[in-house]
Each structure stands twice: as C-alpha cells, then as structure tokens.
Design an enzyme around this catalytic site. Structure first.
Site, PDB file in Angstrom:
ATOM      1  CG  HIS A   1     -21.813 -68.095 -14.583  1.00 49.99           C
ATOM      2  ND1 HIS A   1     -23.129 -68.152 -14.179  1.00 49.99           N
ATOM      3  CD2 HIS A   1     -21.208 -67.223 -13.724  1.00 49.99           C
ATOM      4  CE1 HIS A   1     -23.310 -67.386 -13.129  1.00 49.99           C
ATOM      5  NE2 HIS A   1     -22.170 -66.794 -12.830  1.00 49.99           N
ATOM      6  CD  GLU A   2     -26.937 -72.506 -18.606  1.00 51.37           C
ATOM      7  OE1 GLU A   2     -28.175 -72.397 -18.761  1.00 51.37           O
ATOM      8  OE2 GLU A   2     -26.112 -72.461 -19.554  1.00 51.37           O
TER       9      GLU A   2
ATOM     10  CG  HIS B   1     -24.226 -64.213 -15.958  1.00 49.11           C
ATOM     11  ND1 HIS B   1     -22.980 -64.751 -15.776  1.00 49.11           N
ATOM     12  CD2 HIS B   1     -24.363 -63.228 -15.034  1.00 49.11           C
ATOM     13  CE1 HIS B   1     -22.373 -64.109 -14.786  1.00 49.11           C
ATOM     14  NE2 HIS B   1     -23.194 -63.188 -14.314  1.00 49.11           N
TER      15      HIS B   1
ATOM     16  CD  GLN C   1     -26.146 -57.660  -7.090  1.00 50.39           C
ATOM     17  OE1 GLN C   1     -24.980 -57.308  -7.007  1.00 50.39           O
ATOM     18  NE2 GLN C   1     -26.563 -58.496  -8.044  1.00 50.39           N
TER      19      GLN C   1
ATOM     20  CB  VAL D   1     -27.648 -71.636 -12.439  1.00 50.91           C
ATOM     21  CG1 VAL D   1     -27.168 -72.783 -13.333  1.00 50.91           C
ATOM     22  CG2 VAL D   1     -28.954 -71.062 -12.975  1.00 50.91           C
TER      23      VAL D   1
ATOM     24  CB  SER E   1     -17.723 -64.264 -12.681  1.00 51.19           C
ATOM     25  OG  SER E   1     -18.874 -64.124 -13.488  1.00 51.19           O
TER      26      SER E   1
END
Length: 292
Positions: A36-37, A39, A156, A179, A189
């Site tokens: 998605h945006e 990434h 993470q 984002v 996701s």
C-alpha cells in the site's frame, strides 16, 4: 524497466555482487507484500537515500502464531510488482517458498530481549523472534547501506534497531512516519479484512491518539488521562482493547508521565471485529507531541 525478480538466496548473492562491483549504494525495504502507499513511501525514500532499491516480499511464517492469519494473509504478487515499478524499485526478492529462507533442518533464531517483551511481544509469543530472525537474514544476505521500515509497527522498528546495532550489521535503519488514509486510519495490509462498518469503527484508534495529543498540548502530562482518552474512543466505537500504553520512545518501558523534552510513545492495539489493529504516535521530544 521491470525490476529483477530474485527467487533464491543464490539469486540475491549474484545480484548484490554486481552492485558491489559497480559501487552502488543499496536500500532494502522488507515487506510481507500486499503493498500500500505506506510501503511505497519507503521505496521512494530509499530512492532518495541510495542508488538502488530492493524490496523483499515474503509472508514470514515464523512471526505468526498457531491461531493467527498466516494462511489468509492477503497476497497480490502481480499488483505488488506493478507498485514496485511505479515507486522505482530495481529488484524484488520473492522467495519461491518458505524453504528458501527456512530449509529443512533450519535451527537458528534471533531473539531481542528487552524491547520485545511488552506490548505486542507480550500478546503474540514468538512473534518478534520470527521478525528478528527474518530481518537479520535479509540484512545479512543483502548487506544494504540503508533499510527502511514504517513507524506504524513501532515496537518492531525498535527490535530491528536493536538487532542491527547489537549484531554489528551496519545498516542505517530508517523509520518512516505512518501513512494514513484521508480519514486518519493507519494504512495496513490487514485493513483488507475489515467490513465497511468495522473500518468505520477502526477510526477510533487514530481519534483516541489525537485526543491524547490535544491533552498533551493543553498541558496534561500524566499517563493516566492520556491513556484514558484513547480508551474512551475505543469504548465508544465498540472496539475490544488489547492494550493502550505510554512508553519511553527508545526503551519502550512504561512511563508515568511525559517529562518536558522526553521522547515518549503512546501505543494502542485493539480489535475491530476479529481484526487486530495497531497504531501509535510520538508524544513529547523534539516534535512536541508528534503527528497523527
């Protein structure tokens, strides 16, 4: 130009050897696909920081628990390739199967202790061991100068920063801002799992963080009212809280309050329907309460 698609460890070694011979600087963007945006922002930033960008697309089985969504995690490889091309990636590492990363007899795992213990680590046993293992393997295999990760998965990110430093892997670990959709929902996701009603209710995570941000700007620094502001939004939307915690931004240890100039992070995890969502924001520090 279509990116090189690398399927095996040997493919990666051959490809990166060519980069080294030519003196290119490499940026790596590790993902599990269904891009998605968020990434794509990592890929574009990688282009700014390096000569060549590689994207890994691998749904890593070792970071999923036995009752989690490994089998149904969304996948769209053709769509991912098109997005990588549009964002300017020059290579995609898409292992032909899990055995590429974990061949028969595999027995080596990486575990980061302190920063992986609370928050998601306490609720998803083994998750960060799987993350740390696959990221260590990718950083060792690609040897990138830069590796980029989103701040949405903030714990993470801190786990990866720790392993990169402790194991002397030498990459510049770059965390990029979350984002968001126009209505504030953090891109993920797993948003694909949400029904229209569940998606609408999921906006409570970002609303709660914004409410806490407003309180901080008005002078409230104690953890309890900041956390309560998030919980009120979750409850009003009918979401099931997993956790809401105010922590030190580096060590991820719990904070009773935000001291002036102290980087802190407010993190939330909650279920909208059966889908577990996470979000976070910076409080305090140089950005003076961060951005949502």
């Amino acid at each position: 130009m279509a990116p090189a698609v690398l399927k095996t460890v040997a493919d990666v070694k051959d490809w990166t050897a060519g980069l080294r011979r030519e003196g290119h600087r490499l940026a790596l963007v590790p993902t599990m696909g269904f891009l998605h945006e968020g990434h794509l922002s990592l890929i574009r930033e990688g282009r700014r920081r390096a000569d060549v960008v590689a994207v890994s697309i691998f749904v890593n089985p070792t970071q999923f628990g036995p009752k989690e969504d490994l089998s149904r995690y969304p996948r769209d490889f053709e769509g991912d390739v098109a997005k990588c091309i549009s964002a300017g990636a020059q290579a995609i590492f898409a292992p032909a199967g899990p055995e590429v990363m974990y061949p028969q007899g595999y027995q080596t795992y990486v575990e980061v202790t302190d920063v992986s213990q609370g928050l998601c680590g306490a609720r998803r046993p083994g998750h960060f061991r799987g993350v740390a293992t696959v990221v260590t393997k990718l950083l060792t295999l690609f040897r990138p100068e830069v590796a980029l990760f989103g701040e949405k998965d903030y714990q993470q990110l801190q786990v990866i920063r720790a392993l990169n430093q402790d194991l002397h892997l030498g990459a510049d670990i770059v965390g990029m801002p979350t984002v968001r959709e126009p209505d504030g929902l953090a891109m993920s996701s797993r948003n694909a799992y949400l029904s229209p009603e569940e998606r609408q209710r999921a906006l409570a995570l970002s609303r709660g963080l914004k409410a806490a941000q407003a309180l901080l700007r008005e002078g409230t620094r104690e953890s309890e009212p900041l956390v309560a502001a998030v919980r009120r939004e979750l409850e009003a939307a009918g979401l099931r809280e997993d956790y809401v915690e105010l922590v030190d931004a580096e060590r991820l240890t719990p904070l009773a309050s935000v001291a002036p100039g102290q980087p802190a992070r407010l993190l939330v995890a909650a279920f909208s329907g059966t889908t577990r969502l996470i979000d976070n924001m910076q409080l305090g520090g140089e950005e003076n309460a961060g951005r949502v």
